[in-house]
Design a protein around this motif. Sequence first.
Motif, PDB file in Angstrom:
ATOM      1  N   HIS A 193       0.819  -1.218   0.000  1.00  0.00           N
ATOM      2  CA  HIS A 193       0.000   0.000   0.000  1.00  0.00           C
ATOM      3  C   HIS A 193       0.857   1.274   0.000  1.00  0.00           C
ATOM      4  CE1 HIS A 193       0.511   0.913   4.334  1.00  0.00           C
ATOM      5  NE2 HIS A 193       0.237  -0.350   4.607  1.00  0.00           N
ATOM      6  N   ARG A 236      -5.548   1.279  -2.923  1.00  0.00           N
ATOM      7  CA  ARG A 236      -4.431   1.502  -1.990  1.00  0.00           C
ATOM      8  C   ARG A 236      -3.070   1.223  -2.644  1.00  0.00           C
ATOM      9  NH1 ARG A 236      -3.992   3.938   2.491  1.00  0.00           N
ATOM     10  NH2 ARG A 236      -3.207   2.258   3.806  1.00  0.00           N
ATOM     11  N   HIS A 287      -6.408  -7.321   6.372  1.00  0.00           N
ATOM     12  CA  HIS A 287      -7.423  -6.309   6.665  1.00  0.00           C
ATOM     13  C   HIS A 287      -8.830  -6.909   6.561  1.00  0.00           C
ATOM     14  CE1 HIS A 287      -4.052  -3.561   5.695  1.00  0.00           C
ATOM     15  NE2 HIS A 287      -4.645  -2.777   6.569  1.00  0.00           N
ATOM     16  N   SER A 324      -5.780   9.388  10.781  1.00  0.00           N
ATOM     17  CA  SER A 324      -5.512   8.150  11.510  1.00  0.00           C
ATOM     18  C   SER A 324      -6.449   8.081  12.702  1.00  0.00           C
ATOM     19  CB  SER A 324      -4.080   8.131  12.044  1.00  0.00           C
ATOM     20  OG  SER A 324      -3.180   7.849  11.023  1.00  0.00           O
ATOM     21  N   THR A 325      -7.050   6.928  12.940  1.00  0.00           N
ATOM     22  CA  THR A 325      -7.938   6.777  14.096  1.00  0.00           C
ATOM     23  C   THR A 325      -7.542   5.536  14.896  1.00  0.00           C
ATOM     24  OG1 THR A 325      -9.534   5.383  12.955  1.00  0.00           O
ATOM     25  CG2 THR A 325      -9.887   7.740  12.804  1.00  0.00           C
ATOM     26  N   ARG A 326      -7.744   5.613  16.202  1.00  0.00           N
ATOM     27  CA  ARG A 326      -7.544   4.455  17.077  1.00  0.00           C
ATOM     28  C   ARG A 326      -8.681   4.431  18.088  1.00  0.00           C
ATOM     29  NH1 ARG A 326      -4.336   4.145  13.589  1.00  0.00           N
ATOM     30  NH2 ARG A 326      -2.089   3.825  13.725  1.00  0.00           N
ATOM     31  N   GLY A 357     -12.158   4.921   3.537  1.00  0.00           N
ATOM     32  CA  GLY A 357     -10.845   4.379   3.893  1.00  0.00           C
ATOM     33  C   GLY A 357     -10.950   2.920   4.269  1.00  0.00           C
ATOM     34  N   GLY A 358     -10.217   2.520   5.294  1.00  0.00           N
ATOM     35  CA  GLY A 358     -10.256   1.126   5.720  1.00  0.00           C
ATOM     36  C   GLY A 358      -9.362   0.918   6.916  1.00  0.00           C
ATOM     37  N   GLY A 359      -9.109  -0.350   7.228  1.00  0.00           N
ATOM     38  CA  GLY A 359      -8.220  -0.655   8.338  1.00  0.00           C
ATOM     39  C   GLY A 359      -8.742  -1.778   9.184  1.00  0.00           C
ATOM     40  N   HIS A 360      -8.381  -1.755  10.444  1.00  0.00           N
ATOM     41  CA  HIS A 360      -8.743  -2.811  11.388  1.00  0.00           C
ATOM     42  C   HIS A 360      -9.769  -2.268  12.370  1.00  0.00           C
ATOM     43  CE1 HIS A 360      -5.342  -4.969   9.733  1.00  0.00           C
ATOM     44  NE2 HIS A 360      -4.671  -3.827   9.824  1.00  0.00           N
ATOM     45  N   ALA A 381      -7.826   0.198  14.676  1.00  0.00           N
ATOM     46  CA  ALA A 381      -6.786   1.056  14.069  1.00  0.00           C
ATOM     47  C   ALA A 381      -7.125   1.195  12.600  1.00  0.00           C
ATOM     48  CB  ALA A 381      -5.409   0.425  14.225  1.00  0.00           C
ATOM     49  N   ALA A 382      -7.495   2.405  12.194  1.00  0.00           N
ATOM     50  CA  ALA A 382      -7.963   2.563  10.815  1.00  0.00           C
ATOM     51  C   ALA A 382      -7.721   3.987  10.353  1.00  0.00           C
ATOM     52  CB  ALA A 382      -9.448   2.209  10.739  1.00  0.00           C
ATOM     53  N   GLY A 383      -7.969   4.222   9.074  1.00  0.00           N
ATOM     54  CA  GLY A 383      -7.738   5.558   8.554  1.00  0.00           C
ATOM     55  C   GLY A 383      -8.528   5.817   7.284  1.00  0.00           C
ATOM     56  N   PHE A 384      -8.569   7.085   6.898  1.00  0.00           N
ATOM     57  CA  PHE A 384      -9.177   7.446   5.623  1.00  0.00           C
ATOM     58  C   PHE A 384      -8.535   8.732   5.117  1.00  0.00           C
ATOM     59  CE2 PHE A 384     -11.949  11.036   6.757  1.00  0.00           C
ATOM     60  CZ  PHE A 384     -12.012  10.910   8.136  1.00  0.00           C
ATOM     61  N   THR A 385      -8.809   9.023   3.858  1.00  0.00           N
ATOM     62  CA  THR A 385      -8.269  10.217   3.224  1.00  0.00           C
ATOM     63  C   THR A 385      -9.378  11.244   3.101  1.00  0.00           C
ATOM     64  OG1 THR A 385      -6.698   8.887   1.991  1.00  0.00           O
ATOM     65  CG2 THR A 385      -7.221  11.043   1.081  1.00  0.00           C
TER      66      THR A 385
HETATM   67  P1  AMP Z   1      -2.535   4.454  10.143  1.00  0.00           P
HETATM   68  O1  AMP Z   1      -3.452   5.261  10.978  1.00  0.00           O
HETATM   69  O2  AMP Z   1      -2.052   5.162   8.920  1.00  0.00           O
HETATM   70  O3  AMP Z   1      -1.441   3.822  10.950  1.00  0.00           O
HETATM   71  O4  AMP Z   1      -3.420   3.247   9.578  1.00  0.00           O
HETATM   72  C1  AMP Z   1      -4.079   2.329  10.437  1.00  0.00           C
HETATM   73  C2  AMP Z   1      -4.698   1.233   9.581  1.00  0.00           C
HETATM   74  O5  AMP Z   1      -5.690   1.793   8.724  1.00  0.00           O
HETATM   75  C3  AMP Z   1      -3.716   0.510   8.677  1.00  0.00           C
HETATM   76  O6  AMP Z   1      -4.088  -0.846   8.630  1.00  0.00           O
HETATM   77  C4  AMP Z   1      -3.923   1.151   7.349  1.00  0.00           C
HETATM   78  O7  AMP Z   1      -3.655   0.256   6.288  1.00  0.00           O
HETATM   79  C5  AMP Z   1      -5.391   1.524   7.371  1.00  0.00           C
HETATM   80  N1  AMP Z   1      -5.625   2.755   6.601  1.00  0.00           N
HETATM   81  C6  AMP Z   1      -5.129   3.971   6.895  1.00  0.00           C
HETATM   82  N2  AMP Z   1      -5.519   4.889   5.968  1.00  0.00           N
HETATM   83  C7  AMP Z   1      -6.273   4.221   5.072  1.00  0.00           C
HETATM   84  C8  AMP Z   1      -6.956   4.597   3.859  1.00  0.00           C
HETATM   85  N3  AMP Z   1      -6.951   5.849   3.393  1.00  0.00           N
HETATM   86  N4  AMP Z   1      -7.636   3.626   3.204  1.00  0.00           N
HETATM   87  C9  AMP Z   1      -7.648   2.352   3.661  1.00  0.00           C
HETATM   88  N5  AMP Z   1      -7.029   1.939   4.791  1.00  0.00           N
HETATM   89  C10 AMP Z   1      -6.349   2.848   5.486  1.00  0.00           C
END
Ligand code: AMP
Length: 335
Positions: free
Chosen positions: A26, A98, A118, A283-285, A301-304, A307-311
């Motif tokens: 990614h 991604r 994921h 970034s989100t937690r 966005g996506g993630g776990h 712990a996840a994120g988006f644009t």
């Molecule tokens: P980060 O906050 O960047 O450490 O990302 C935490 C998790 O969310 C990781 O598994 C990333 O792959 C996923 N993630 C972060 N940003 C995006 C995004 N824009 N689209 C999809 N997954 C994301």
Amino acid sequence: MSIPERDWQTATALLSSSRDVVLACHVAPDGDALVSMLALGAALRRSGVRVCASWGSSPFEVPDAYSFLPALDLLVPTEQVPAAPELLVTLDTGSADRLGVLVDRVSTSAAVLVVDHHPSNTLYGTAHLVDPDAAATAVVVAELLDRLGLPLDPEVATALYTGLVTDTGSFRHASTSAHVHELAARLLATGIRHDLISRAIYDTQSFGYVQLLGDVCARAVLEPHAVGGLGLTWTVVEGEDLARHGLGLADVEGIIDVLRTAREAEVALVVKYDPEDSLYKVSTRSKGAVDVGEVCTALGGGGHRFAAGFTSYDDLPTTLDIVRGALAGAPHLPV
Ligand code: AMP
Ligand code: MN
Ligand code: MN
């Protein structure tokens, strides 16, 4: 949920019959994404396969924290990735977009094997090794190497161990299973310097980062009524912050780990300006009471789960309003 046996058979058959393999991960790779490519790439190369690895975003630079990793010479700049690979293996990449500018290789490659963990994986590509219960993509790669009969030598072990450390937050997150520790034990038994790995990743920063952390934490906001009363804390890293301290986005990944320690907030959020693409990366937690993976997936966005994120292409106030609204409506999970 483990990976079905027939998926393993498809994947090992594909890799055993390919002499030319392109690995991709990614955009803006983190530790797990990088090492999953490097471990698989190093092992394949040693078995005589022609292999290169890349990702589809700029800057095409390995973050300083990962400069100790082995097999970095496998990396080729994005524009040198073959146009129509025989086999493309994507690692730690939950959806085709991604892959950034390498997204077209999903259609130009003869076969596409997706190796990931994921829960939001969209199952793009032609073959899949996707295990949402795996603590890291590196865990899936370790089993793949075992099944291919490729040894876990110290080079491969250094890479895989780094993936375990980064995606489990040093064996602290809920994803840290007995299997993770068993794998870690196997990797340590090869004689790798786990102390140097942890120091490089967690305990080495530039002075500029220490100062930026201070600035960014000083402006953090606590919203106790957000997230349906569970509390939210957020902060922002603007382009000027990065420029002032001579830092890039990859250098500020760890800020969220400081912010999320605030007891008063279930969810922590860091909004980071990306000067390359002129947008915000969020970034989100969560601590376990909210599935931020679902929230971020709904926001594109996506993630776990935690712990996840988006644009975001919106400005800061709008970005915050959108995510506040999504978090307010998120169901509360039993913890
Ligand atoms: P980060 O906050 O960047 O450490 O990302 C935490 C998790 O969310 C990781 O598994 C990333 O792959 C996923 N993630 C972060 N940003 C995006 C995004 N824009 N689209 C999809 N997954 C994301
Ligand atoms: Mn990742
Ligand atoms: Mn990962």
